[in-house]
Write a protein that holds these residues in place. Structure first.
Motif, PDB file in Angstrom:
ATOM      1  N   TRP A 142      45.962  99.011  34.918  1.00  0.00           N
ATOM      2  CA  TRP A 142      45.794  98.853  33.480  1.00  0.00           C
ATOM      3  C   TRP A 142      44.435  99.370  33.019  1.00  0.00           C
ATOM      4  CZ3 TRP A 142      48.109  93.876  30.978  1.00  0.00           C
ATOM      5  CH2 TRP A 142      49.395  93.654  31.467  1.00  0.00           C
ATOM      6  N   GLY A 143      44.382  99.788  31.742  1.00  0.00           N
ATOM      7  CA  GLY A 143      43.117 100.042  31.075  1.00  0.00           C
ATOM      8  C   GLY A 143      42.458 101.354  31.407  1.00  0.00           C
ATOM      9  N   GLY A 144      42.849 102.417  30.703  1.00  0.00           N
ATOM     10  CA  GLY A 144      42.182 103.695  30.934  1.00  0.00           C
ATOM     11  C   GLY A 144      40.712 103.656  30.550  1.00  0.00           C
ATOM     12  N   GLY A 145      40.411 103.144  29.354  1.00  0.00           N
ATOM     13  CA  GLY A 145      39.023 103.080  28.904  1.00  0.00           C
ATOM     14  C   GLY A 145      38.320 101.815  29.348  1.00  0.00           C
ATOM     15  N   ILE A 146      38.832 100.651  28.905  1.00  0.00           N
ATOM     16  CA  ILE A 146      38.253  99.344  29.244  1.00  0.00           C
ATOM     17  C   ILE A 146      39.376  98.430  29.717  1.00  0.00           C
ATOM     18  CG2 ILE A 146      36.990  97.336  28.408  1.00  0.00           C
ATOM     19  CD1 ILE A 146      35.793  99.069  26.209  1.00  0.00           C
ATOM     20  N   ALA A 147      39.172  97.744  30.825  1.00  0.00           N
ATOM     21  CA  ALA A 147      40.093  96.713  31.293  1.00  0.00           C
ATOM     22  C   ALA A 147      39.361  95.378  31.331  1.00  0.00           C
ATOM     23  CB  ALA A 147      40.634  97.052  32.683  1.00  0.00           C
ATOM     24  N   VAL A 148      39.962  94.369  30.685  1.00  0.00           N
ATOM     25  CA  VAL A 148      39.397  93.015  30.665  1.00  0.00           C
ATOM     26  C   VAL A 148      40.386  92.092  31.356  1.00  0.00           C
ATOM     27  CG1 VAL A 148      38.522  91.145  29.222  1.00  0.00           C
ATOM     28  CG2 VAL A 148      38.262  93.528  28.464  1.00  0.00           C
ATOM     29  N   ALA A 149      39.934  91.366  32.379  1.00  0.00           N
ATOM     30  CA  ALA A 149      40.791  90.448  33.118  1.00  0.00           C
ATOM     31  C   ALA A 149      40.111  89.089  33.224  1.00  0.00           C
ATOM     32  CB  ALA A 149      41.091  91.004  34.508  1.00  0.00           C
ATOM     33  N   PHE A 150      40.789  88.044  32.751  1.00  0.00           N
ATOM     34  CA  PHE A 150      40.320  86.658  32.905  1.00  0.00           C
ATOM     35  C   PHE A 150      38.878  86.497  32.391  1.00  0.00           C
ATOM     36  CE2 PHE A 150      42.992  87.879  36.586  1.00  0.00           C
ATOM     37  CZ  PHE A 150      44.147  87.182  36.249  1.00  0.00           C
ATOM     38  N   SER A 151      38.576  87.070  31.239  1.00  0.00           N
ATOM     39  CA  SER A 151      37.192  87.098  30.761  1.00  0.00           C
ATOM     40  C   SER A 151      37.126  86.824  29.267  1.00  0.00           C
ATOM     41  CB  SER A 151      36.551  88.466  31.059  1.00  0.00           C
ATOM     42  OG  SER A 151      36.471  88.690  32.452  1.00  0.00           O
ATOM     43  N   ASP A 152      35.932  86.474  28.822  1.00  0.00           N
ATOM     44  CA  ASP A 152      35.634  86.237  27.406  1.00  0.00           C
ATOM     45  C   ASP A 152      34.715  87.356  26.929  1.00  0.00           C
ATOM     46  OD1 ASP A 152      35.151  84.697  24.902  1.00  0.00           O
ATOM     47  OD2 ASP A 152      33.140  84.537  25.754  1.00  0.00           O
ATOM     48  N   VAL A 153      35.139  88.093  25.891  1.00  0.00           N
ATOM     49  CA  VAL A 153      34.426  89.308  25.520  1.00  0.00           C
ATOM     50  C   VAL A 153      34.276  89.444  24.007  1.00  0.00           C
ATOM     51  CG1 VAL A 153      35.221  90.581  27.558  1.00  0.00           C
ATOM     52  CG2 VAL A 153      36.551  90.700  25.445  1.00  0.00           C
ATOM     53  N   ILE A 154      33.262  90.221  23.635  1.00  0.00           N
ATOM     54  CA  ILE A 154      33.155  90.782  22.290  1.00  0.00           C
ATOM     55  C   ILE A 154      33.079  92.293  22.472  1.00  0.00           C
ATOM     56  CG2 ILE A 154      31.699  91.019  20.240  1.00  0.00           C
ATOM     57  CD1 ILE A 154      30.695  88.166  20.780  1.00  0.00           C
ATOM     58  N   ILE A 155      34.004  92.995  21.847  1.00  0.00           N
ATOM     59  CA  ILE A 155      34.014  94.459  21.899  1.00  0.00           C
ATOM     60  C   ILE A 155      33.947  94.943  20.458  1.00  0.00           C
ATOM     61  CG2 ILE A 155      35.316  96.511  22.601  1.00  0.00           C
ATOM     62  CD1 ILE A 155      36.496  94.865  24.870  1.00  0.00           C
ATOM     63  N   GLU A 156      32.795  95.508  20.058  1.00  0.00           N
ATOM     64  CA  GLU A 156      32.620  95.824  18.645  1.00  0.00           C
ATOM     65  C   GLU A 156      31.881  97.139  18.435  1.00  0.00           C
ATOM     66  OE1 GLU A 156      30.522  92.468  17.058  1.00  0.00           O
ATOM     67  OE2 GLU A 156      28.605  93.045  17.954  1.00  0.00           O
ATOM     68  N   ASP A 157      32.317  97.854  17.392  1.00  0.00           N
ATOM     69  CA  ASP A 157      31.643  99.062  16.895  1.00  0.00           C
ATOM     70  C   ASP A 157      31.568 100.179  17.926  1.00  0.00           C
ATOM     71  OD1 ASP A 157      31.246  97.688  14.493  1.00  0.00           O
ATOM     72  OD2 ASP A 157      29.299  96.920  15.124  1.00  0.00           O
ATOM     73  N   ASN A 163      41.248 108.346  26.403  1.00  0.00           N
ATOM     74  CA  ASN A 163      41.445 107.704  27.702  1.00  0.00           C
ATOM     75  C   ASN A 163      42.939 107.582  27.992  1.00  0.00           C
ATOM     76  OD1 ASN A 163      38.494 106.849  28.111  1.00  0.00           O
ATOM     77  ND2 ASN A 163      38.987 105.977  26.118  1.00  0.00           N
ATOM     78  N   GLN A 164      43.286 107.402  29.274  1.00  0.00           N
ATOM     79  CA  GLN A 164      44.702 107.318  29.609  1.00  0.00           C
ATOM     80  C   GLN A 164      44.926 106.513  30.882  1.00  0.00           C
ATOM     81  OE1 GLN A 164      46.455 111.065  31.276  1.00  0.00           O
ATOM     82  NE2 GLN A 164      44.494 111.941  30.637  1.00  0.00           N
ATOM     83  N   THR A 165      46.150 106.005  30.992  1.00  0.00           N
ATOM     84  CA  THR A 165      46.586 105.325  32.209  1.00  0.00           C
ATOM     85  C   THR A 165      48.063 105.587  32.412  1.00  0.00           C
ATOM     86  OG1 THR A 165      46.900 103.173  33.280  1.00  0.00           O
ATOM     87  CG2 THR A 165      46.970 103.190  30.898  1.00  0.00           C
ATOM     88  N   ASP A 166      48.506 105.520  33.657  1.00  0.00           N
ATOM     89  CA  ASP A 166      49.915 105.680  33.968  1.00  0.00           C
ATOM     90  C   ASP A 166      50.660 104.357  33.915  1.00  0.00           C
ATOM     91  OD1 ASP A 166      49.429 108.365  34.392  1.00  0.00           O
ATOM     92  OD2 ASP A 166      49.142 108.137  36.552  1.00  0.00           O
ATOM     93  N   VAL A 167      49.966 103.269  33.515  1.00  0.00           N
ATOM     94  CA  VAL A 167      50.604 101.948  33.503  1.00  0.00           C
ATOM     95  C   VAL A 167      50.557 101.368  32.084  1.00  0.00           C
ATOM     96  CG1 VAL A 167      50.679  99.672  34.578  1.00  0.00           C
ATOM     97  CG2 VAL A 167      49.987 101.649  35.925  1.00  0.00           C
ATOM     98  N   SER A 168      49.490 100.705  31.696  1.00  0.00           N
ATOM     99  CA  SER A 168      49.443 100.030  30.402  1.00  0.00           C
ATOM    100  C   SER A 168      48.024 100.041  29.833  1.00  0.00           C
ATOM    101  CB  SER A 168      49.890  98.566  30.540  1.00  0.00           C
ATOM    102  OG  SER A 168      51.207  98.472  31.035  1.00  0.00           O
ATOM    103  N   GLY A 169      47.929 100.244  28.512  1.00  0.00           N
ATOM    104  CA  GLY A 169      46.648 100.149  27.828  1.00  0.00           C
ATOM    105  C   GLY A 169      45.792 101.385  27.978  1.00  0.00           C
TER     106      GLY A 169
END
Length: 324
Positions: A142-157, A163-169
């Motif tokens: 998962w996640g061509g550009g950014i992958a977040v797993a089991f985490s707390d995040v702020i993604i802004e601006d 980006n690309q993936t052969d699965v998801s996101g």
């Protein structure tokens, strides 16, 4: 500091005899610092695959000139490029806390694991702000550009593009489970020209997120969710975004939402999206929430629901403009 830095230096200030040569060396020093650390990075291209694994507060700041002034960083004039060289993920953050990444171009990562550009795994209070994440690939996860797993995040601006993936996101992915969902906010980003089978712009699985004030445009999915694909979310708010010109070969040109308890889709501009099968704008499957005050115009579906397709779903659809 590129050109005059040396990793045998202390890194306590700028200039020859002081500055470090690599970002990773600065991170390693910050991890053993008893206090919170700011890492200032001068303009240049750094061919590195960074690893942050730290409970210490670390703020990584790009955009400085070779002779920094008191006016602070200017990433537009002093671009700092972290290039993965197509030989691994650009940046890994795992088991970390209070980390901020700001003012970088993060590019050319490639991995067969999650997150071609950035992986954030089992971490809390991570902020990704005002970066460009581009041309990164995850081939088998998962996640061509950014992958977040089991985490707390702020993604802004940020700009998250190409980006690309052969699965998801293609642009971003969020993955949790019922015991440890992802959480946080995604705001003010431009998410464009990313691709994946599911969730060309973004996929969300077991995450409690607020997605607001983003431009999600020109992303493509070969299955579902051209802009966003969301499943199994207990708390999901999609508000005040512009979601346009995304395509899904099956369902949900703008987004596909399934098995979510009470998603809120409010105040978005959803235009010119295309689905090969159902839901040119919105595909809503086994979801029960609110769709209100959206501008849903000129979306196209090959089968059911040019604007909205609801399947086994309920809730409120109120005060929308659904046109053409």
């Amino acid at each position: 500091q590129q050109g005059i830095g040396d990793d045998s230096n202390s890194g306590e200030t700028w200039g020859e005899g002081h500055a470090l040569a690599t970002i990773q060396k600065a991170i390693n020093l910050a991890k053993v610092n008893s206090n919170a650390s700011n890492i200032y990075v001068a303009a240049g291209t750094y061919e590195e695959n960074l690893n942050i694994n730290s409970g210490k507060k670390i703020t990584l700041l790009g955009g400085y000139s070779a002779a920094p002034s008191e006016s602070g960083p200017n990433p537009a004039e002093n671009p700092v490029i972290i290039d993965g060289g197509g030989s691994g993920r650009v940046m890994t953050l795992s088991l970390s806390e209070n980390i901020t990444i700001q003012g970088f171009v993060i590019q050319n990562g490639m991995t067969d694991e999650r997150g071609g550009g950035i992986l954030i795994d089992s971490s809390v209070s991570v902020t990704i702000r005002s970066n460009t994440i581009q041309n990164c690939i995850s081939t088998e996860d998962w996640g061509g550009g950014i992958a977040v797993a089991f985490s707390d995040v702020i993604i802004e601006d940020n700009i998250i593009q190409g980006n690309q993936t052969d699965v998801s996101g293609g642009g971003l992915s969020f993955y949790g489970d019922s015991l440890a969902p992802c959480s946080g906010s995604i705001s003010g980003n431009t998410i464009t020209q990313n691709s994946a089978p599911y969730g060309g712009g973004m996929i969300i699985e077991n995450a409690d997120l607020t997605i607001s004030n983003n431009t999600i445009q020109g992303n493509a999915a070969t299955e579902d969710g051209g802009g966003i694909d969301a499943d199994n979310c207990k708390s999901l708010t999609i508000q005040n975004n512009t979601i346009s010109d995304n395509t899904a070969q099956l369902n949900g040109g703008a987004f596909s939402i399934g098995d979510c308890d009470s998603p809120t889709i409010i105040g978005n501009k959803i235009t010119d999206n295309t689905a090969g099968f159902d839901g040119g704008g919105i595909f809503y499957e086994y979801a029960f929430g609110e769709i209100s005050r959206n501008y849903i115009q000129e979306n196209i579906a090959g089968n059911w629901g040019g604007g909205i397709c609801l399947y086994g779903s309920g809730g409120k659809i109120v005060n929308n403009l659904i046109y053409n």
